[in-house]
Design a protein around this motif. Structure first.
Motif, PDB file in Angstrom:
ATOM      1  N   PHE A 178       3.737   9.297  -0.498  1.00 48.37           N
ATOM      2  CA  PHE A 178       3.478   9.082  -1.923  1.00 48.37           C
ATOM      3  C   PHE A 178       2.132   9.693  -2.325  1.00 48.37           C
ATOM      4  O   PHE A 178       2.012  10.347  -3.364  1.00 48.37           O
ATOM      5  N   LEU A 206      -1.368   1.164  -6.925  1.00 48.80           N
ATOM      6  CA  LEU A 206       0.014   0.944  -6.483  1.00 48.80           C
ATOM      7  C   LEU A 206       0.234  -0.514  -6.090  1.00 48.80           C
ATOM      8  O   LEU A 206       1.282  -1.098  -6.400  1.00 48.80           O
ATOM      9  N   ARG A 240      -3.084  18.497 -13.493  1.00 52.44           N
ATOM     10  CA  ARG A 240      -4.030  17.899 -14.432  1.00 52.44           C
ATOM     11  C   ARG A 240      -5.376  18.601 -14.386  1.00 52.44           C
ATOM     12  O   ARG A 240      -6.031  18.785 -15.391  1.00 52.44           O
ATOM     13  N   LEU A 277       1.317  12.601  -5.071  1.00 52.90           N
ATOM     14  CA  LEU A 277       0.319  12.483  -6.139  1.00 52.90           C
ATOM     15  C   LEU A 277      -0.642  13.667  -6.099  1.00 52.90           C
ATOM     16  O   LEU A 277      -0.976  14.249  -7.132  1.00 52.90           O
ATOM     17  N   TRP A 319      -6.507  10.636 -16.334  1.00 53.12           N
ATOM     18  CA  TRP A 319      -7.048  12.001 -16.435  1.00 53.12           C
ATOM     19  C   TRP A 319      -7.199  12.441 -17.877  1.00 53.12           C
ATOM     20  O   TRP A 319      -8.154  13.119 -18.233  1.00 53.12           O
ATOM     21  N   VAL A 324      -8.007   9.892  -6.587  1.00 50.73           N
ATOM     22  CA  VAL A 324      -6.653   9.438  -6.246  1.00 50.73           C
ATOM     23  C   VAL A 324      -6.644   8.766  -4.884  1.00 50.73           C
ATOM     24  O   VAL A 324      -6.095   7.673  -4.712  1.00 50.73           O
ATOM     25  N   THR A 372       2.166   3.989 -11.215  1.00 50.31           N
ATOM     26  CA  THR A 372       0.943   4.569 -10.640  1.00 50.31           C
ATOM     27  C   THR A 372       0.727   5.983 -11.170  1.00 50.31           C
ATOM     28  O   THR A 372      -0.387   6.360 -11.559  1.00 50.31           O
ATOM     29  N   GLN A 373       1.794   6.753 -11.183  1.00 45.59           N
ATOM     30  CA  GLN A 373       1.664   8.117 -11.714  1.00 45.59           C
ATOM     31  C   GLN A 373       1.285   8.098 -13.190  1.00 45.59           C
ATOM     32  O   GLN A 373       0.434   8.871 -13.625  1.00 45.59           O
ATOM     33  N   PHE A 410      -2.454   7.301 -13.520  1.00 44.49           N
ATOM     34  CA  PHE A 410      -3.364   8.416 -13.273  1.00 44.49           C
ATOM     35  C   PHE A 410      -3.257   9.479 -14.378  1.00 44.49           C
ATOM     36  O   PHE A 410      -4.246  10.118 -14.732  1.00 44.49           O
ATOM     37  N   LEU A 411      -2.055   9.642 -14.911  1.00 41.56           N
ATOM     38  CA  LEU A 411      -1.886  10.593 -16.016  1.00 41.56           C
ATOM     39  C   LEU A 411      -2.751  10.192 -17.199  1.00 41.56           C
ATOM     40  O   LEU A 411      -3.489  11.005 -17.766  1.00 41.56           O
ATOM     41  N   PHE A 423       0.554  16.331  -8.884  1.00 42.53           N
ATOM     42  CA  PHE A 423      -0.082  15.818 -10.086  1.00 42.53           C
ATOM     43  C   PHE A 423      -1.507  16.312 -10.280  1.00 42.53           C
ATOM     44  O   PHE A 423      -1.842  16.892 -11.303  1.00 42.53           O
ATOM     45  N   SER A 457      -5.661   4.943  -5.289  1.00 38.40           N
ATOM     46  CA  SER A 457      -4.205   4.877  -5.483  1.00 38.40           C
ATOM     47  C   SER A 457      -3.609   3.639  -4.819  1.00 38.40           C
ATOM     48  O   SER A 457      -2.632   3.070  -5.319  1.00 38.40           O
ATOM     49  N   ASP A 458      -4.187   3.201  -3.709  1.00 38.07           N
ATOM     50  CA  ASP A 458      -3.660   1.996  -3.068  1.00 38.07           C
ATOM     51  C   ASP A 458      -3.817   0.772  -3.974  1.00 38.07           C
ATOM     52  O   ASP A 458      -2.911  -0.054  -4.074  1.00 38.07           O
ATOM     53  N   ARG A 495       0.851  -1.188   0.000  1.00 31.46           N
ATOM     54  CA  ARG A 495       0.000   0.000   0.000  1.00 31.46           C
ATOM     55  C   ARG A 495       0.884   1.233   0.000  1.00 31.46           C
ATOM     56  O   ARG A 495       1.994   1.226   0.527  1.00 31.46           O
ATOM     57  N   GLY A 496       0.368   2.305  -0.578  1.00 26.50           N
ATOM     58  CA  GLY A 496       1.139   3.531  -0.645  1.00 26.50           C
ATOM     59  C   GLY A 496       1.188   4.226   0.706  1.00 26.50           C
ATOM     60  O   GLY A 496       0.234   4.165   1.466  1.00 26.50           O
ATOM     61  N   GLU A 518       5.598   3.070  -8.171  1.00 23.70           N
ATOM     62  CA  GLU A 518       5.134   4.455  -8.021  1.00 23.70           C
ATOM     63  C   GLU A 518       5.119   5.179  -9.372  1.00 23.70           C
ATOM     64  O   GLU A 518       4.189   5.930  -9.666  1.00 23.70           O
TER      65      GLU A 518
END
Lengths: 147, 228
Positions: A72, B65, A84, A76, B90, B57, B82-83, B86-87, A80, B61-62, A67-68, B79
């Motif tokens: 992190f 990831l 966006r 995000l 979106w 997110v 993951t980024q 999401f990029l 980010f 995100s969990d 898990r993050g 990571e």
């Protein structure tokens, strides 16, 4: 239709097949197949297979949980999402995209007006300067007609 | 319009919608439970709603990831994936339609493809018939060490699975997607998904079988559910 009291051989075979795929936890089975589970889970025919599948489910649950961390997620969110979101919001702020073109047009127009006014004044100044200097220039013979 | 909400990793507190009521918000701009669905949030993301994007997110995100970590085997790469996920998410959020896959499924599908691309670039796939090398530790003295050893063994066995079998197991077992959603995320039929799951489980059992008595002996006599 599955008979929960005495499952057929076909039902037992299907139970064995689904155990291999989805394991021994009922909730992981497709809803349509859960009657097969209910009919056969207590049946001793596949008890060993059921035990093995349950063991493998347990082993899978022993794997490291990834898990993050907060840092992190903060990255995000901070780096980010706002960027966006701003990009996505651009169509609603069209004036920002049009601003450079508008500024260019306004500056061009201003330059034309100022340039025109300045050019007129310069011409006028030159005219009066020439008029004032003409006698002196003529006296010196600089502008005298050629003989 | 000033947004009366704060965003942190614990959630989007006091989420107030910056849009007018025509956007679907309740009068007053406060996000109601009905508005809090993934579908409602995605619609707002498409309109540039920063808070909705943050909520997505935080919510997913969990899962993204976790999938990336299990697939790529290392935190930094996970990571990055993951980024990247999401990029891409979106950039296509405006195209999302509610009648399609669930938002989580869609996200995991993007993540799965990102991971498969990275694995192909790495050329790191391990053949299915090569069992993982398990560390030859001395018998663990206490339960904590035993648990760590079991975890390492299962992690190694999972990591050694062919990538699509591993992906199927991650989607179904760890992310608990339905069969249809997992098949959608993998871009395969349900039958193909079942084949991947069955082969993955068989390979796992084969990989762990040599160490089962040693690794799970303590549990065999106690909790049979984790004894193999």
């Amino acid at each position: 239709m599955v008979d929960p009291r005495s499952p057929s051989d076909a039902t037992r075979a299907e139970f064995a097949r689904l155990l291999e795929i989805y394991g021994a936890e009922r909730r992981r089975w497709p809803a349509a197949s859960q009657p097969v589970y209910d009919a056969c889970a207590g049946d001793m025919t596949h008890a060993e297979l059921f035990h093995e599948a349950a063991a493998l489910d347990g082993a899978l649950s022993e794997a490291t949980s990834h898990r993050g961390d907060d840092a992190f997620k903060e990255r995000l969110l901070a780096d980010f999402v706002p960027r966006r979101a701003r990009e996505a919001a651009r169509p609603r702020r069209r004036w920002i995209r049009l601003a450079p073109a508008g500024a260019f047009a306004a500056l061009s127009a201003m330059g034309f007006v100022v340039g025109s006014a300045t050019a007129g004044a310069a011409d006028e100044a030159l005219y009066y300067a020439e008029a004032a200097m003409e006698p002196a220039l003529t006296a010196d013979g600089l502008w005298a007609e050629a003989p | 319009m000033k947004v009366a909400a704060s965003i942190n990793v614990r959630g989007v507190a006091g989420y107030a919608c910056p849009q007018r009521t025509s956007s679907g918000c309740a009068p007053g701009g406060v996000l109601t439970p009905a508005d809090d669905s993934d579908e409602a949030l995605i619609a707002r993301v498409g309109r540039g709603d920063r808070l909705a994007a943050s909520a997505i997110v935080l919510r997913h995100s969990d899962a993204v990831l976790g999938l990336a970590w299990r697939m790529l085997g290392e935190r930094a790469a996970a990571e990055d994936a993951t980024q990247e996920t999401f990029l891409k998410f979106w950039s296509s959020a405006g195209e999302w339609r509610p009648q399609g896959a669930r938002v989580k499924t869609w996200l995991l599908k993007i993540a799965a493809n990102a991971c498969l691309d990275r694995l192909r670039r790495r050329g790191r796939e391990v053949a299915t018939d090569s069992p993982p090398e398990l560390a030859d530790h001395a018998p663990a003295a206490d339960e904590k060490l035993m648990r760590e050893e079991r975890r390492a063994a299962v992690d190694a066995a999972l990591a050694a699975l062919p990538e699509r079998q591993r992906l199927a197991l991650v989607l179904c077992h760890y992310e608990e997607l339905s069969q249809n959603d997992a098949a959608e995320a993998l871009n395969v039929s349900v039958e193909a998904l079942e084949s991947l799951l069955a082969r993955g489980r068989r390979a796992l059992r084969a990989a762990l079988i040599e160490r089962l008595d040693e690794l799970f002996m303590g549990e065999r006599h106690g909790r049979s559910s984790i004894a193999l």
